[in-house]
Write an enzyme that holds these catalytic residues in place. Structure first.
Site, PDB file in Angstrom:
ATOM      1  N   HIS A  62      -1.281  -7.713  -1.262  1.00  0.00           N
ATOM      2  CA  HIS A  62      -0.312  -6.632  -1.008  1.00  0.00           C
ATOM      3  C   HIS A  62      -0.190  -6.328   0.487  1.00  0.00           C
ATOM      4  O   HIS A  62      -1.115  -6.541   1.260  1.00  0.00           O
ATOM      5  CB  HIS A  62      -0.658  -5.368  -1.819  1.00  0.00           C
ATOM      6  CG  HIS A  62      -1.867  -4.600  -1.377  1.00  0.00           C
ATOM      7  ND1 HIS A  62      -2.593  -3.799  -2.223  1.00  0.00           N
ATOM      8  CD2 HIS A  62      -2.487  -4.492  -0.168  1.00  0.00           C
ATOM      9  CE1 HIS A  62      -3.580  -3.231  -1.562  1.00  0.00           C
ATOM     10  NE2 HIS A  62      -3.546  -3.641  -0.313  1.00  0.00           N
ATOM     11  N   ASP A  76       1.976   3.936   3.743  1.00  0.00           N
ATOM     12  CA  ASP A  76       1.688   4.395   2.383  1.00  0.00           C
ATOM     13  C   ASP A  76       0.752   5.597   2.356  1.00  0.00           C
ATOM     14  O   ASP A  76       0.161   5.958   3.374  1.00  0.00           O
ATOM     15  CB  ASP A  76       1.111   3.242   1.547  1.00  0.00           C
ATOM     16  CG  ASP A  76      -0.001   2.464   2.268  1.00  0.00           C
ATOM     17  OD1 ASP A  76      -0.452   2.921   3.326  1.00  0.00           O
ATOM     18  OD2 ASP A  76      -0.404   1.409   1.760  1.00  0.00           O
ATOM     19  N   GLU A  99       2.104  -3.977  -4.684  1.00  0.00           N
ATOM     20  CA  GLU A  99       1.226  -4.748  -5.557  1.00  0.00           C
ATOM     21  C   GLU A  99       1.980  -5.936  -6.163  1.00  0.00           C
ATOM     22  O   GLU A  99       3.204  -6.016  -6.040  1.00  0.00           O
ATOM     23  CB  GLU A  99       0.699  -3.814  -6.659  1.00  0.00           C
ATOM     24  CG  GLU A  99      -0.049  -2.585  -6.144  1.00  0.00           C
ATOM     25  CD  GLU A  99      -1.392  -2.922  -5.483  1.00  0.00           C
ATOM     26  OE1 GLU A  99      -1.559  -4.036  -4.948  1.00  0.00           O
ATOM     27  OE2 GLU A  99      -2.282  -2.052  -5.490  1.00  0.00           O
ATOM     28  N   ASP A 147      -5.310  -8.663  -3.095  1.00  0.00           N
ATOM     29  CA  ASP A 147      -4.318  -9.236  -4.016  1.00  0.00           C
ATOM     30  C   ASP A 147      -3.026  -9.632  -3.295  1.00  0.00           C
ATOM     31  O   ASP A 147      -2.010  -9.910  -3.936  1.00  0.00           O
ATOM     32  CB  ASP A 147      -4.013  -8.259  -5.158  1.00  0.00           C
ATOM     33  CG  ASP A 147      -3.360  -6.957  -4.672  1.00  0.00           C
ATOM     34  OD1 ASP A 147      -3.181  -6.789  -3.444  1.00  0.00           O
ATOM     35  OD2 ASP A 147      -3.018  -6.107  -5.522  1.00  0.00           O
TER      36      ASP A 147
HETATM   37  C1  F6R Z   1      -3.002   0.541   3.841  1.00  0.00           C
HETATM   38  C2  F6R Z   1      -2.335  -0.767   3.704  1.00  0.00           C
HETATM   39  C3  F6R Z   1      -3.027  -1.840   2.905  1.00  0.00           C
HETATM   40  C4  F6R Z   1      -4.234  -2.408   3.654  1.00  0.00           C
HETATM   41  C5  F6R Z   1      -4.912  -3.493   2.838  1.00  0.00           C
HETATM   42  C6  F6R Z   1      -6.161  -4.037   3.512  1.00  0.00           C
HETATM   43  O1  F6R Z   1      -2.211   1.417   4.601  1.00  0.00           O
HETATM   44  O2  F6R Z   1      -1.272  -0.950   4.198  1.00  0.00           O
HETATM   45  O3  F6R Z   1      -2.102  -2.842   2.612  1.00  0.00           O
HETATM   46  O4  F6R Z   1      -3.808  -2.933   4.873  1.00  0.00           O
HETATM   47  O5  F6R Z   1      -5.275  -2.977   1.577  1.00  0.00           O
HETATM   48  O6  F6R Z   1      -7.147  -3.057   3.548  1.00  0.00           O
HETATM   49  P1  F6R Z   1      -8.527  -3.314   4.318  1.00  0.00           P
HETATM   50  O7  F6R Z   1      -8.192  -3.400   5.751  1.00  0.00           O
HETATM   51  O8  F6R Z   1      -9.328  -2.100   3.995  1.00  0.00           O
HETATM   52  O9  F6R Z   1      -9.079  -4.578   3.779  1.00  0.00           O
END
Ligand code: F6R
Length: 261
Positions: free
Chosen positions: A138, A67, A143, A136
């Site tokens: 994701h 992403d 989302e 959440d």
């Molecule tokens: C970002 C991604 C997100 C993160 C998730 C956890 O490329 O794929 O799904 O893996 O938001 O983020 P952290 O590791 O910062 O808690």
């Protein structure tokens, strides 16, 4: 799905890095799906260490990130382009031409997403997709209510994600509220998925993702449908899982994990 529980964040990150290294050694032209976020920083540090100390070779490896924010230049410190360069790409022998992230600055975002899907397909699909999990539930920026068959597309970020990632920007106003993300369906097509969760703040969502019912409210539950998905968690993130003893038994006793003890 397999769940591996490691004592702490450092050990969990090292295990993930070693699993990636094993796949890369077996297939030097590996198509590797990558994630960003705080959880991944330690994994990338371990991969850099394996590259420097053991000569782990990325020269033929091709990467696709999950992403990117919409509206950030690639050299903006909050962009995922910047993150990847800072934590991994500038520190290993990967050919920058083999690294791919969706372009959140594209004038036609829908076309950008279609092209991204095509590029993944042209490379033969993703061999191994690395994933984190959001507060959440994701994966990528999928989302709540993301269709379980969704493809790469533009997505409005949920309040939980804005709260989670907001502190990484100077002010909340500066954080983009939209992103481009591989879809849940795109992720499902990867040959292997490898999700890392660390810290007690991920315990509740991880338990729902792994042991709860499949629901588009928590995109990570879709991984229960994936034939080759491995979840690595530290003890804090695993603390709310019901079947911890069973997962530990498998890791200790199944021969495929012998090299990783
Ligand atoms: C970002 C991604 C997100 C993160 C998730 C956890 O490329 O794929 O799904 O893996 O938001 O983020 P952290 O590791 O910062 O808690």
């Amino acid at each position: 799905m397999e769940v591996i529980i490691q004592k702490d964040e450092d050990k969990a990150s090292l295990l993930v890095a070693r699993l990636i290294a094993k796949e890369l050694k077996a297939k030097p032209s590996l198509v590797l799906g990558l994630a960003t976020g705080r959880t991944m920083e330690r994994v990338y540090a371990k991969l850099v260490q394996l590259h420097r100390e053991e000569g782990l070779d990325f020269s033929l490896c091709r990467t696709f990130n999950l992403d990117e924010y919409v509206g950030l230049e690639s050299d903006h410190q909050g962009s995922y382009h910047f993150f990847m360069k800072q934590h991994l790409f500038s520190k290993i022998n990967i050919d920058p031409r083999n690294t791919h992230l969706p372009n959140g600055m594209a004038s036609d975002l829908a076309k950008e997403c279609e092209d991204y899907e095509r590029l993944i397909a042209d490379c033969g699909g993703i061999d191994l997709q690395l994933l984190g999990i959001g507060s959440d539930g994701h994966i990528g920026f999928n989302e709540p209510l993301s269709a379980l068959r969704s493809r790469t597309r533009e997505k409005a970020l949920a309040p939980a994600t804005i709260k989670q990632n907001g502190p990484l920007f100077e002010s909340l106003d500066q954080m983009p509220k939209r992103g481009l993300t591989m879809g849940v369906g795109t992720i499902q097509e990867s040959k292997h998925c490898l999700l890392l969760a660390t810290g007690k703040q991920k315990a509740a969502v991880l338990a729902r993702a792994v042991e709860g019912p499949i629901t588009s409210m928590i995109s990570a539950t879709a991984l229960q449908l994936h034939p080759h998905c491995c979840v690595v968690a530290d003890e804090a993130a695993a603390s709310k899982l019901q079947e911890q003893a069973y997962y530990r038994w498998i890791f200790e006793n199944e021969p495929e994990w012998d090299d990783f003890h």
